[in-house]
Design an enzyme around this catalytic site. Structure first.
Site, PDB file in Angstrom:
ATOM      1  CG  HIS A  95      -9.313  -0.567   2.998  1.00 31.67           C
ATOM      2  ND1 HIS A  95      -8.819   0.874   2.781  1.00 31.67           N
ATOM      3  CD2 HIS A  95      -8.566  -1.131   3.548  1.00 31.67           C
ATOM      4  CE1 HIS A  95      -7.580   0.732   3.328  1.00 31.67           C
ATOM      5  NE2 HIS A  95      -7.129  -0.527   3.517  1.00 31.67           N
TER       6      HIS A  95
ATOM      7  CD  GLU B 219      -3.056  -0.653   2.335  1.00 34.89           C
ATOM      8  OE1 GLU B 219      -3.680   0.205   2.284  1.00 34.89           O
ATOM      9  OE2 GLU B 219      -3.472  -1.774   2.946  1.00 34.89           O
TER      10      GLU B 219
END
Length: 288
Positions: free
Chosen positions: A173, A140
């Site tokens: 997410h 990430e």
């Protein structure tokens, strides 16, 4: 950061959201199929890698070498890290956990929350959960700090870019809500409000991580390590979901205090042009 760097924010985020969404949708379907459940983590891992992969492609497609040198410097250079500031920042997440548990005791929470967790709060198939927590931080932040956040700063204050990034990171997410045994799926089954709390806390953490990275001269390595500590902090003690809701309020207070105390930084827009890795370090040293 350099004005010569040709960041393409729309292309980056559209590609990342689309790529991750496809892989995680496939993984989500597989996670509910008995014949595929042993392999659902393969597309899940690919989706996790998308932010980093898109960042690397966009960076290496630049005709000039400046952005590539900037990326490598921020990833590997230890000189960018301010040890005292970084070590103090690592205390933020464990402190938020402890404070939240203490507050929860006043509203009926159990003292057992101080116990070390006997197991992780979710399953990750054939990938050990601890390894997944590290890989999440690694892939990430290679993408978010290597390219994503930087691309949002053009024409915006650091505060505006941080808030926008927090919202985008939280939204990224969302597909995990439909992946069997994922953390997001598990808490949604308990209560949709706990899932809402997760996404709010993620947006707030986006602001805090942006700040920690920036005060360490935009070090990607710092962001990776801090993100990993965030992941570990959420799993080490036996916090209930009620206490994690309290923790979100604690994190909001932390973020407000940071913004208030660092107001000139958060109001600052893009730095002047950087022409070398030496300049990258000097800009960071002049932030405070």
């Amino acid at each position: 950061m350099s004005e010569r760097f040709n960041y393409q924010a729309k292309k980056y985020y559209l590609t990342v959201f689309a790529g991750t969404g496809v892989f995680w949708s496939v993984g989500g379907v597989m996670s509910f199929q008995a014949e595929w459940i042993d392999y659902y983590m393969l597309p899940m891992l690919l989706g996790l890698m998308v932010p980093a992969m898109v960042a690397v492609v966009l960076i290496w497609r630049q005709p000039e070498d400046a952005l590539r040198r900037d990326f490598k410097c921020r990833l590997f250079s230890l000189r960018l890290i301010r040890p005292g500031v970084f070590l103090l920042s690592l205390i933020l997440m464990p402190l938020s956990v402890l404070l939240s548990i203490v507050v929860s005791l006043g509203v009926g929470g159990s003292v057992d929350q101080f116990q070390v967790s006997e197991a992780f709060s979710f399953s990750s198939g054939f990938v050990p959960v601890l390894l997944l927590l590290f890989l999440a931080a690694l892939f990430e932040e290679l993408g978010w700090r290597g390219y994503g956040f930087e691309s949002l700063e053009k024409g915006r204050s650091f505060l505006s870019a941080s808030l926008l990034f927090g919202l985008l990171w939280s939204a990224w997410h969302l597909p995990l809500l439909w992946v069997n045994e994922s953390y997001q799926y598990e808490i949604y089954q308990i209560s949709p409000w706990y899932a809402v709390n997760f996404y709010v806390s993620t947006a707030v953490l986006g602001v805090i991580i942006s700040w920690v990275c920036h005060i360490n001269q935009r070090s990607i390595l710092v962001a990776i390590l801090f993100h990993f500590v965030v992941n570990l902090s959420q799993e080490m003690l036996s916090m209930t979901q009620q206490t994690k809701s309290i923790q979100t309020i604690v994190l909001i207070v932390f973020a407000l205090v940071i913004i208030r105390n660092q107001w000139p930084l958060f109001m600052r827009k893009r730095e002047p042009e950087i022409t070398s890795t030496r300049d990258i370090g000097s800009v960071g040293q002049n932030l405070f």
